[in-house]
Design a protein around this motif. Structure first.
Motif, PDB file in Angstrom:
ATOM      1  N   ASP A 114      90.839  63.485 -10.499  1.00 47.64           N
ATOM      2  CA  ASP A 114      91.088  64.816 -11.055  1.00 47.64           C
ATOM      3  C   ASP A 114      90.978  65.904  -9.989  1.00 47.64           C
ATOM      4  O   ASP A 114      91.597  66.970 -10.116  1.00 47.64           O
ATOM      5  N   LEU A 115      90.204  65.642  -8.933  1.00 52.77           N
ATOM      6  CA  LEU A 115      90.044  66.608  -7.849  1.00 52.77           C
ATOM      7  C   LEU A 115      91.141  66.502  -6.791  1.00 52.77           C
ATOM      8  O   LEU A 115      91.128  67.246  -5.808  1.00 52.77           O
ATOM      9  N   GLY A 116      92.071  65.577  -6.982  1.00 55.49           N
ATOM     10  CA  GLY A 116      93.179  65.449  -6.041  1.00 55.49           C
ATOM     11  C   GLY A 116      93.057  64.315  -5.052  1.00 55.49           C
ATOM     12  O   GLY A 116      93.953  64.110  -4.222  1.00 55.49           O
ATOM     13  N   PHE A 117      91.951  63.568  -5.099  1.00 56.82           N
ATOM     14  CA  PHE A 117      91.854  62.389  -4.240  1.00 56.82           C
ATOM     15  C   PHE A 117      92.832  61.332  -4.753  1.00 56.82           C
ATOM     16  O   PHE A 117      92.982  61.151  -5.962  1.00 56.82           O
ATOM     17  N   ALA A 118      93.491  60.649  -3.826  1.00 55.68           N
ATOM     18  CA  ALA A 118      94.493  59.657  -4.212  1.00 55.68           C
ATOM     19  C   ALA A 118      93.862  58.343  -4.649  1.00 55.68           C
ATOM     20  O   ALA A 118      94.480  57.561  -5.378  1.00 55.68           O
ATOM     21  N   ASP A 119      92.638  58.093  -4.223  1.00 56.51           N
ATOM     22  CA  ASP A 119      91.959  56.850  -4.582  1.00 56.51           C
ATOM     23  C   ASP A 119      90.474  57.033  -4.337  1.00 56.51           C
ATOM     24  O   ASP A 119      90.051  57.907  -3.559  1.00 56.51           O
ATOM     25  N   CYS A 120      89.690  56.195  -4.985  1.00 56.63           N
ATOM     26  CA  CYS A 120      88.229  56.244  -4.840  1.00 56.63           C
ATOM     27  C   CYS A 120      87.690  54.837  -5.026  1.00 56.63           C
ATOM     28  O   CYS A 120      88.013  54.174  -6.018  1.00 56.63           O
ATOM     29  N   VAL A 121      86.907  54.367  -4.067  1.00 54.71           N
ATOM     30  CA  VAL A 121      86.269  53.055  -4.168  1.00 54.71           C
ATOM     31  C   VAL A 121      84.804  53.203  -3.774  1.00 54.71           C
ATOM     32  O   VAL A 121      84.414  54.175  -3.118  1.00 54.71           O
ATOM     33  N   ILE A 122      84.012  52.236  -4.180  1.00 57.31           N
ATOM     34  CA  ILE A 122      82.570  52.288  -3.922  1.00 57.31           C
ATOM     35  C   ILE A 122      82.183  51.190  -2.939  1.00 57.31           C
ATOM     36  O   ILE A 122      82.438  50.006  -3.166  1.00 57.31           O
ATOM     37  N   ALA A 123      81.557  51.599  -1.840  1.00 58.94           N
ATOM     38  CA  ALA A 123      81.078  50.658  -0.824  1.00 58.94           C
ATOM     39  C   ALA A 123      79.561  50.708  -0.759  1.00 58.94           C
ATOM     40  O   ALA A 123      78.930  51.659  -1.214  1.00 58.94           O
ATOM     41  N   LYS A 124      78.994  49.679  -0.180  1.00 56.82           N
ATOM     42  CA  LYS A 124      77.559  49.629   0.067  1.00 56.82           C
ATOM     43  C   LYS A 124      77.297  49.877   1.564  1.00 56.82           C
ATOM     44  O   LYS A 124      78.120  49.516   2.414  1.00 56.82           O
ATOM     45  N   PRO A 125      76.144  50.495   1.884  1.00 52.48           N
ATOM     46  CA  PRO A 125      75.831  50.772   3.292  1.00 52.48           C
ATOM     47  C   PRO A 125      75.312  49.530   4.007  1.00 52.48           C
ATOM     48  O   PRO A 125      74.228  49.533   4.607  1.00 52.48           O
ATOM     49  N   THR A 126      76.069  48.465   3.929  1.00 55.97           N
ATOM     50  CA  THR A 126      75.645  47.204   4.522  1.00 55.97           C
ATOM     51  C   THR A 126      75.806  47.230   6.036  1.00 55.97           C
ATOM     52  O   THR A 126      76.555  48.036   6.603  1.00 55.97           O
ATOM     53  N   SER A 127      75.133  46.342   6.688  1.00 50.75           N
ATOM     54  CA  SER A 127      75.178  46.260   8.145  1.00 50.75           C
ATOM     55  C   SER A 127      76.607  46.063   8.643  1.00 50.75           C
ATOM     56  O   SER A 127      77.387  45.304   8.073  1.00 50.75           O
ATOM     57  N   GLN A 128      76.947  46.784   9.718  1.00 51.67           N
ATOM     58  CA  GLN A 128      78.255  46.656  10.343  1.00 51.67           C
ATOM     59  C   GLN A 128      78.139  45.959  11.710  1.00 51.67           C
ATOM     60  O   GLN A 128      78.968  46.185  12.599  1.00 51.67           O
ATOM     61  N   GLU A 129      77.131  45.142  11.852  1.00 50.23           N
ATOM     62  CA  GLU A 129      76.885  44.468  13.127  1.00 50.23           C
ATOM     63  C   GLU A 129      78.090  43.648  13.578  1.00 50.23           C
ATOM     64  O   GLU A 129      78.337  43.500  14.775  1.00 50.23           O
ATOM     65  N   LYS A 130      78.857  43.124  12.626  1.00 52.30           N
ATOM     66  CA  LYS A 130      80.020  42.298  12.997  1.00 52.30           C
ATOM     67  C   LYS A 130      81.075  43.127  13.736  1.00 52.30           C
ATOM     68  O   LYS A 130      81.892  42.570  14.486  1.00 52.30           O
ATOM     69  N   GLU A 131      81.080  44.446  13.514  1.00 50.20           N
ATOM     70  CA  GLU A 131      82.043  45.310  14.190  1.00 50.20           C
ATOM     71  C   GLU A 131      81.609  45.628  15.621  1.00 50.20           C
ATOM     72  O   GLU A 131      82.432  46.029  16.446  1.00 50.20           O
ATOM     73  N   MET A 132      80.318  45.475  15.885  1.00 54.24           N
ATOM     74  CA  MET A 132      79.768  45.971  17.140  1.00 54.24           C
ATOM     75  C   MET A 132      80.294  45.264  18.391  1.00 54.24           C
ATOM     76  O   MET A 132      80.623  45.936  19.386  1.00 54.24           O
ATOM     77  N   PRO A 133      80.394  43.920  18.433  1.00 54.52           N
ATOM     78  CA  PRO A 133      80.886  43.292  19.669  1.00 54.52           C
ATOM     79  C   PRO A 133      82.266  43.789  20.082  1.00 54.52           C
ATOM     80  O   PRO A 133      82.507  44.061  21.270  1.00 54.52           O
ATOM     81  N   ARG A 134      83.160  43.929  19.123  1.00 57.69           N
ATOM     82  CA  ARG A 134      84.510  44.408  19.445  1.00 57.69           C
ATOM     83  C   ARG A 134      84.476  45.860  19.912  1.00 57.69           C
ATOM     84  O   ARG A 134      85.203  46.255  20.823  1.00 57.69           O
ATOM     85  N   PHE A 135      83.606  46.659  19.292  1.00 64.39           N
ATOM     86  CA  PHE A 135      83.488  48.068  19.670  1.00 64.39           C
ATOM     87  C   PHE A 135      82.908  48.209  21.075  1.00 64.39           C
ATOM     88  O   PHE A 135      83.387  49.024  21.877  1.00 64.39           O
ATOM     89  N   LEU A 136      81.906  47.407  21.385  1.00 65.30           N
ATOM     90  CA  LEU A 136      81.308  47.462  22.721  1.00 65.30           C
ATOM     91  C   LEU A 136      82.311  47.024  23.783  1.00 65.30           C
ATOM     92  O   LEU A 136      82.344  47.582  24.898  1.00 65.30           O
ATOM     93  N   ASP A 137      83.136  46.042  23.463  1.00 68.02           N
ATOM     94  CA  ASP A 137      84.189  45.609  24.381  1.00 68.02           C
ATOM     95  C   ASP A 137      85.197  46.727  24.592  1.00 68.02           C
ATOM     96  O   ASP A 137      85.676  46.951  25.715  1.00 68.02           O
ATOM     97  N   TYR A 138      85.512  47.434  23.511  1.00 66.05           N
ATOM     98  CA  TYR A 138      86.422  48.591  23.565  1.00 66.05           C
ATOM     99  C   TYR A 138      85.871  49.652  24.519  1.00 66.05           C
ATOM    100  O   TYR A 138      86.592  50.176  25.380  1.00 66.05           O
ATOM    101  N   LEU A 139      84.585  49.953  24.383  1.00 64.35           N
ATOM    102  CA  LEU A 139      83.956  50.934  25.258  1.00 64.35           C
ATOM    103  C   LEU A 139      83.920  50.442  26.702  1.00 64.35           C
ATOM    104  O   LEU A 139      84.187  51.204  27.641  1.00 64.35           O
ATOM    105  N   ASP A 140      83.609  49.173  26.877  1.00 60.29           N
ATOM    106  CA  ASP A 140      83.489  48.597  28.217  1.00 60.29           C
ATOM    107  C   ASP A 140      84.814  48.655  28.975  1.00 60.29           C
ATOM    108  O   ASP A 140      84.839  48.857  30.189  1.00 60.29           O
TER     109      ASP A 140
END
Length: 365
Positions: free
Chosen positions: A25-51
């Motif tokens: 109703d506020l104009g958002f096209a979609d809305c989903v609910i996520a949990k603040p779970t650990s994102q450790e699996k993303e970290m190795p790829r991100f660190l490689d990106y930075l490196d």
């Protein structure tokens, strides 16, 4: 205002569905609910990106790695993240390979209207207030591309879409022309499920990139990316990328325009995203005439302010250098010499040289 119903009396699933409807109703096209779970699996790829230095001089990306890995550290007490998106197209997109006017100034579609950060945060605050009026007090904090989190991964975990090979989120029924936002909350809501990816063997976005910035599927080298070079970067743009930049003066949509899923792209329902000051139809010469006062006036409340006046003129100079030869362009460039800082003047000299070369070719025919 509706009477407050104690939070504990709500069925979590029903509350979740009610929140989603308020978001729509506020104009958002979609809305989903996520949990603040650990994102450790993303970290190795991100660190490689930075490196590998793919983040260019956006050194802030290397900060707060602990919060990126664990969103609960960013906002303690968070139990659910309300993830939303906003479509920003005002008309169905034309593919980049459709003939276009080389003297037109191309501004990325998300940047032609009001700054989406302001629009997103404002509506997320309204959403939080609506929920508060319904259930009573709870902790909340809105973000719009403004927090050290793996934003796309969080949205992806709850089924907002999947990450495409161009690194942007794609939604099966809406393409990718949308922006993301999050409301971190202390509400304990049922999470949504992820969806499957559907890029398959397609490499259209990789192949179309004018500067080959997508160095492999799902990996973007910002040092080569037109969006980075024309918005974030403030220095002298390497000559090897100037021809590829073409007439793009703020950002680039090419990898999205070529994506087959954007045949399903939806237009926005939000007036704030409609172009201001004719930013969807101005020529390079029109923009070249802007002085700093005009720039500040015409970019008030716009994401274009981010690049700054001198860098904006630098980008326009590159566009003029790439344009077909014109006496008007050449005269405008020569008139602009020494009216800007040293960085802009380097690009003006290059553009004048390019125009002279095109003039010679025309005369030799």
């Amino acid at each position: 205002m509706s009477s407050t119903i104690p939070l504990q009396q709500f069925d979590p699933q029903q509350l979740k569905m009610w929140i989603k409807q308020q978001a729509l109703d506020l104009g958002f096209a979609d809305c989903v609910i996520a949990k603040p779970t650990s994102q450790e699996k993303e970290m190795p790829r991100f660190l490689d990106y930075l490196d590998k230095g793919y983040h260019a001089d956006m050194h802030y990306l290397a900060d707060n790695l602990d919060k990126r890995a664990n969103p609960e550290l960013l906002v303690p007490g968070t139990k659910s993240i309300i993830c939303v998106r906003m479509n920003y197209l005002v008309e169905p997109p034309q593919p980049r390979y459709v003939p276009f006017a080389p003297n037109s100034a191309i501004i990325a579609r998300y940047a032609r209207g009001r700054d989406y950060h302001k629009v997103m945060r404002g509506r997320l605050k309204i959403l939080a207030q609506k929920i508060r009026e319904r259930v009573g007090e709870f902790e909340s904090r809105p973000f719009a591309d403004s927090a050290p989190i793996f934003e796309k991964a969080i949205h992806e975990s709850a089924g907002m879409g999947w990450t495409g090979k161009h690194t942007l989120l794609i939604q099966k029924k809406s393409g990718s022309f949308f922006v993301l936002g999050e409301l971190f909350t202390s509400l304990d809501l049922p999470e949504d499920s992820p969806v499957t990816a559907h890029c398959g063997s397609c490499t259209a976005c990789i192949n179309i990139c004018p500067t080959q910035a997508i160095v492999e599927p799902y990996v973007l080298d910002a040092r080569r990316c037109i969006a980075y070079l024309t918005i974030e970067y403030k220095g002298i743009i390497p000559e090897e990328f100037r021809e590829g930049i073409g007439n793009r003066v703020f950002g680039c949509d090419d990898c999205q325009l070529i994506c087959p899923w954007n045949s399903f792209a939806r237009v926005t329902t939000i007036d704030d995203f409609h172009p201001r000051h004719g930013l969807d139809q101005l020529s390079l010469l029109d923009l070249w005439q802007w002085d700093e006062t005009t720039f500040l006036k015409c970019t008030e409340g716009s994401p274009i302010r981010r690049t700054g006046f001198q860098s904006f003129k630098r980008n326009i100079a590159i566009g003029l250098g790439n344009a077909p030869f014109s006496d008007d362009i050449l005269n405008a460039l020569e008139h602009g010499k020494n009216r800007h800082d040293e960085i802009v003047n380097v690009h003006i000299d290059w553009a004048i040289s390019q125009q002279h070369q095109r003039k010679v070719k025309l005369l030799s025919k």
